[in-house]
Design a protein around this motif. Structure first.
Motif, PDB file in Angstrom:
ATOM      1  N   VAL A  93       0.855  -1.188   0.000  1.00 53.09           N
ATOM      2  CA  VAL A  93       0.000   0.000   0.000  1.00 53.09           C
ATOM      3  C   VAL A  93       0.890   1.238   0.000  1.00 53.09           C
ATOM      4  CG1 VAL A  93      -1.882  -1.145   1.226  1.00 53.09           C
ATOM      5  CG2 VAL A  93      -0.132   0.068   2.530  1.00 53.09           C
ATOM      6  N   SER A  94       0.296   2.405  -0.254  1.00 54.76           N
ATOM      7  CA  SER A  94       1.062   3.655  -0.205  1.00 54.76           C
ATOM      8  C   SER A  94       1.571   3.892   1.212  1.00 54.76           C
ATOM      9  CB  SER A  94       0.178   4.829  -0.635  1.00 54.76           C
ATOM     10  OG  SER A  94      -0.140   4.736  -2.002  1.00 54.76           O
ATOM     11  N   GLY A  95       2.637   4.677   1.313  1.00 52.37           N
ATOM     12  CA  GLY A  95       3.145   5.022   2.638  1.00 52.37           C
ATOM     13  C   GLY A  95       4.619   4.801   2.811  1.00 52.37           C
ATOM     14  N   SER A  96       5.198   3.912   1.998  1.00 48.94           N
ATOM     15  CA  SER A  96       6.641   3.688   2.033  1.00 48.94           C
ATOM     16  C   SER A  96       7.110   3.344   3.450  1.00 48.94           C
ATOM     17  CB  SER A  96       7.365   4.920   1.482  1.00 48.94           C
ATOM     18  OG  SER A  96       8.747   4.716   1.380  1.00 48.94           O
ATOM     19  N   MET A 375       5.345  13.645  -6.599  1.00 51.73           N
ATOM     20  CA  MET A 375       4.317  12.611  -6.632  1.00 51.73           C
ATOM     21  C   MET A 375       4.353  11.764  -5.359  1.00 51.73           C
ATOM     22  SD  MET A 375       4.026   9.699  -9.551  1.00 51.73           S
ATOM     23  CE  MET A 375       5.577   8.985  -9.004  1.00 51.73           C
ATOM     24  N   GLY A 376       5.559  11.560  -4.792  1.00 53.34           N
ATOM     25  CA  GLY A 376       5.708  10.694  -3.631  1.00 53.34           C
ATOM     26  C   GLY A 376       5.211  11.300  -2.337  1.00 53.34           C
ATOM     27  N   GLN A 377       5.515  12.576  -2.116  1.00 55.13           N
ATOM     28  CA  GLN A 377       5.193  13.163  -0.813  1.00 55.13           C
ATOM     29  C   GLN A 377       3.697  13.205  -0.494  1.00 55.13           C
ATOM     30  OE1 GLN A 377       7.331  16.702   0.234  1.00 55.13           O
ATOM     31  NE2 GLN A 377       5.909  17.233   1.839  1.00 55.13           N
ATOM     32  N   PRO A 378       2.809  13.600  -1.416  1.00 57.04           N
ATOM     33  CA  PRO A 378       1.379  13.604  -1.065  1.00 57.04           C
ATOM     34  C   PRO A 378       0.864  12.231  -0.645  1.00 57.04           C
ATOM     35  CG  PRO A 378       1.745  14.791  -3.117  1.00 57.04           C
ATOM     36  CD  PRO A 378       3.032  14.117  -2.776  1.00 57.04           C
ATOM     37  N   ARG A 379       1.482  11.155  -1.172  1.00 49.74           N
ATOM     38  CA  ARG A 379       1.040   9.807  -0.829  1.00 49.74           C
ATOM     39  C   ARG A 379       1.482   9.416   0.581  1.00 49.74           C
ATOM     40  NH1 ARG A 379       0.813  10.933  -5.780  1.00 49.74           N
ATOM     41  NH2 ARG A 379      -0.518   9.837  -7.262  1.00 49.74           N
ATOM     42  N   ILE A 380       2.605   9.994   1.049  1.00 50.64           N
ATOM     43  CA  ILE A 380       3.006   9.810   2.450  1.00 50.64           C
ATOM     44  C   ILE A 380       2.001  10.520   3.352  1.00 50.64           C
ATOM     45  CG2 ILE A 380       4.800  10.253   4.172  1.00 50.64           C
ATOM     46  CD1 ILE A 380       5.779   8.315   2.136  1.00 50.64           C
ATOM     47  N   TRP A 381       1.672  11.761   3.030  1.00 47.09           N
ATOM     48  CA  TRP A 381       0.723  12.522   3.826  1.00 47.09           C
ATOM     49  C   TRP A 381      -0.657  11.856   3.816  1.00 47.09           C
ATOM     50  CZ3 TRP A 381       1.525  18.530   3.305  1.00 47.09           C
ATOM     51  CH2 TRP A 381       2.857  18.827   3.576  1.00 47.09           C
ATOM     52  N   MET A 382      -1.029  11.314   2.658  1.00 46.06           N
ATOM     53  CA  MET A 382      -2.311  10.618   2.548  1.00 46.06           C
ATOM     54  C   MET A 382      -2.355   9.431   3.510  1.00 46.06           C
ATOM     55  SD  MET A 382      -3.873   8.726  -0.841  1.00 46.06           S
ATOM     56  CE  MET A 382      -2.585   7.464  -0.804  1.00 46.06           C
ATOM     57  N   SER A 383      -1.274   8.664   3.571  1.00 43.21           N
ATOM     58  CA  SER A 383      -1.221   7.499   4.456  1.00 43.21           C
ATOM     59  C   SER A 383      -1.290   7.923   5.918  1.00 43.21           C
ATOM     60  CB  SER A 383       0.069   6.707   4.208  1.00 43.21           C
ATOM     61  OG  SER A 383       0.097   6.198   2.900  1.00 43.21           O
ATOM     62  N   MET A 384      -0.602   8.993   6.275  1.00 46.98           N
ATOM     63  CA  MET A 384      -0.641   9.474   7.652  1.00 46.98           C
ATOM     64  C   MET A 384      -2.027   9.991   8.011  1.00 46.98           C
ATOM     65  SD  MET A 384       3.100  11.365   7.638  1.00 46.98           S
ATOM     66  CE  MET A 384       3.254  11.680   9.399  1.00 46.98           C
ATOM     67  N   SER A 385      -2.688  10.608   7.047  1.00 50.17           N
ATOM     68  CA  SER A 385      -4.050  11.099   7.278  1.00 50.17           C
ATOM     69  C   SER A 385      -5.032   9.942   7.457  1.00 50.17           C
ATOM     70  CB  SER A 385      -4.477  11.982   6.102  1.00 50.17           C
ATOM     71  OG  SER A 385      -5.828  12.352   6.216  1.00 50.17           O
ATOM     72  N   ARG A 386      -4.864   8.889   6.674  1.00 52.52           N
ATOM     73  CA  ARG A 386      -5.736   7.713   6.805  1.00 52.52           C
ATOM     74  C   ARG A 386      -5.666   7.113   8.205  1.00 52.52           C
ATOM     75  NH1 ARG A 386      -4.085   4.537   1.212  1.00 52.52           N
ATOM     76  NH2 ARG A 386      -5.603   5.518  -0.198  1.00 52.52           N
TER      77      ARG A 386
END
Length: 649
Positions: A93-96, A375-386
């Motif tokens: 999943v996203s989040g690295s 492209m990568g950073q918003p997906r980290i923030w998205m995972s933290m928000s989830r």
């Protein structure tokens, strides 16, 4: 309280959430990526500022032997890539590294690593945007269209540079001129910064200096990433094709101009000279981990992510080594400390057309790196928000474009505003230390989960070799080497032996009377007897002395010892990261023997930690301040709103 800070997410729960969507924003990301796309994203992220910019300074420090640093860094990144690949296979999943740390260590460590990744991607993009601006302004200046009367498009210097560089350049120029250096003998970077400061418009006493081209490219890339993964993928693939074609052209043309005499000596400044380029060379590799943030958009992440990462690292390492050999073969290594080494080398051999082609391709190359990081950073923030650690709006998925829309826009602001004002050297080192910290934790996470039978494994697993038969033996061998072949260096390190200041640091630290004293001493030396007093360039004279003669000169001069030598606490503080490294290595050896740890992640942990310690105490302090700010944000918001906290209630 302690248990709450380290509450963990189960892999099963993460996969279930991914399958059914996330809370209020249940929209899925588009699954469009295969191995070829992931490899292209990796190459797009890795080959950018490294090969078009920082490789020059690293080559100037280490000579042709800098290729060994590229190989060492590639091996270290490969070890880390194996760890990333195993986690990506378990948790596709996203989040690295953020998501992986949530599984291995718990919430607090996951937050810390997520906060570090925010630094990596944001600061990394600021760095690349500044480098892109440099190449873009050079390209504009090289445009010549006689029919239209255009002989170069020149933007004002204050419009193409950050505030700190201009300010520091002005102060540096003043100090050198006071030391006897003429303005025409200043290096080009110092003259440029000084001119930007002097010619900048003012609001009161404030000089308006801002990097506007950097702002423009970030706005464009943010818009492209906002529009969707498919558009980003197509743009990235096109830019990768362009820059690979140019690099192959550089190699095929440059090889005919190589003079092997330039490779002798191969390591002119020894091991210390090679290692001086750690930050620059490592920065040339960061980005492959951004591939793992796209796991949710892969068609088959468990199979494709490991392959994409490794292929990207292998291809880029071959290209880096080849380019370094060609550059140091065409010109002497000492001439390569420039911002655009590829263009400089071909200018040097009067191939102006090649210089133009390289300048154009560099603009594309830098843009592709910006694209992948943005492209990568918003997906980290998205995972933290989830997970509830950031507000819900950060996990909002655009209904049409299927991208984390709000997070993408915020990232654009976070990168764009500092790029107007921040210094390139500062942001490069901060980006490197944040990335290495993430690598260290991912490698450690694999070791933590190694012997847990309840962990659901993915299709990819790191090949196992028992480290207890290798790591302790290597540690003992290195200790023996340190106290035999490198006995003096090791003794100086242990006993904190005072170290003479570099000529430029010495000269720029002196007041007017001390400068006069140094210039008088130069006049009295036999080798400088013909010099006239006011024309003495003290910095140039001292810089041309051999190490022994310079040491003798400094010993004889009458200025205070604290300006001549670095000693005591001011010297010891720079060694603190390396002492941390030594103590951690002792613990690693102990656990290798008692826990039979897997060799590859242990090597990744040690290599990345070593490079992290080579970055210097000032970077550790900056990184520490960033982490403290992150902990404040976590305890004010994330701890209370965490979904694990709400579930427990």
């Amino acid at each position: 309280m302690f248990e709450k800070l380290f509450r963990k997410k189960s892999i099963t729960k993460i996969l279930e959430d991914a399958e059914k969507g996330y809370g209020d924003h249940g929209s899925h990301l588009h699954k469009t990526l295969g191995v070829r796309d992931l490899t292209a994203f990796g190459i797009a992220a890795i080959i950018g500022a490294g090969i078009f910019s920082t490789i020059g300074k690293a080559s100037a420090d280490g000579g042709p032997a800098v290729i060994f640093l590229f190989i060492f860094t590639a091996v270290a990144c490969s070890f880390a890539a194996f760890a990333y690949a195993e986690f990506a296979s378990m948790v596709p999943v996203s989040g690295s590294a953020y998501t992986y740390s949530y599984v291995a260590f718990g919430e607090l460590v996951a937050w810390i690593i997520g906060w570090s990744l925010i630094m990596e991607y944001a600061i990394g993009n600021i760095t690349v945007a500044i480098s892109w601006s440099d190449y873009f302004t050079s390209l504009l200046a090289s445009i010549h269209i006689p029919a239209l009367g255009i002989t170069g498009i020149h933007l004002p210097d204050w419009m193409t540079m950050d505030y700190l560089t201009a300010f520091n350049g002005h102060k540096h120029a003043e100090a050198l001129i006071n030391a006897g250096k003429s303005y025409t003998n200043l290096d080009e970077a110092t003259k440029l910064a000084n001119n930007a400061w002097i010619t900048a418009p003012r609001i009161g006493n404030f000089h308006v200096v801002a990097d506007l081209p950097a702002l423009g490219i970030i706005i464009f890339i943010t818009w492209l990433v906002y529009r969707g993964m498919k558009e980003s993928r197509n743009a990235s693939n096109a830019m990768v094709v362009v820059k690979l074609a140019v690099i192959l052209l550089v190699l095929s043309v440059g090889i005919f101009y190589v003079d092997t005499n330039n490779w002798n000596p191969f390591a002119p400044n020894g091991v210390s000279g090679v290692l001086k380029g750690v930050s620059a060379v490592f920065f040339a590799y960061i980005g492959f981990d951004a591939i793992s943030t796209t796991a949710e958009e892969c068609k088959n992440p468990q199979r494709d992510l490991p392959k994409g990462m490794m292929w990207a690292i292998i291809i880029c390492t071959i290209l880096y080594v080849a380019i370094a050999l060609v550059l140091t073969g065409i010109v002497n290594y000492s001439q390569l400390a420039v911002g655009d080494p590829l263009a400089f080398v071909f200018d040097h051999i009067n191939l102006k057309l090649m210089s133009g082609i390289i300048a154009v391709s560099a603009v594309f190359a830098m843009a592709s790196v910006l694209l992948v990081f943005q492209m990568g950073q918003p997906r980290i923030w998205m995972s933290m928000s989830r997970d509830g650690l950031l507000p819900k709006s950060f996990s909002r998925i655009h209904p049409k474009y299927k991208t984390p829309s709000f997070a993408t826009i915020v990232v654009g602001f976070v990168v764009a505003v500092p790029s107007l004002f921040m210094n390139l050297t500062i942001v490069t080192d901060l980006c490197s230390i944040g990335t290495l910290f993430a690598f260290v934790l991912v490698c450690t996470g694999v070791l933590v989960l190694q012997n847990k039978p309840d962990v659901k494994r993915g299709k990819f697993k790191i090949p196992y070799a028992n480290s207890k038969y290798i790591i302790p033996v290597v540690a003992v061998a290195l200790l023996v080497l340190a106290f035999t072949k490198y006995k003096k260096e090791s003794s100086d390190f242990l006993y904190n032996t005072p170290k003479v200041q570099e000529p430029i640091s010495l000269i720029t630290s002196l007041n007017k009377e001390e400068l006069q004293s140094v210039q008088n001493q130069i006049k009295t030396t036999q080798s400088a007897s013909q010099l006239s007093g006011k024309d003495i360039d003290a910095e140039a004279y001292l810089g041309n002395l051999s190490a022994e003669d310079y040491q003798k000169f400094v010993d004889q001069t009458s200025i205070s010892a604290n300006k001549k030598y670095e000693s005591g606490w001011s010297l010891f503080k720079h060694k603190i990261p390396m002492w941390i490294f030594f103590f951690i290595c002792i613990f690693i050896c102990y656990y290798c023997i008692t826990k039979n740890l897997s060799l590859i992640p242990v090597l990744g942990l040690i290599c990345c930690l070593y490079m992290m310690c080579e970055l210097g105490i000032s970077n550790w302090i900056g990184f520490g301040i960033w982490l403290v700010v992150g902990l404040v944000v976590y305890f004010l918001y994330g701890f209370k709103h965490s979904k694990l906290n709400l579930q427990n209630k």
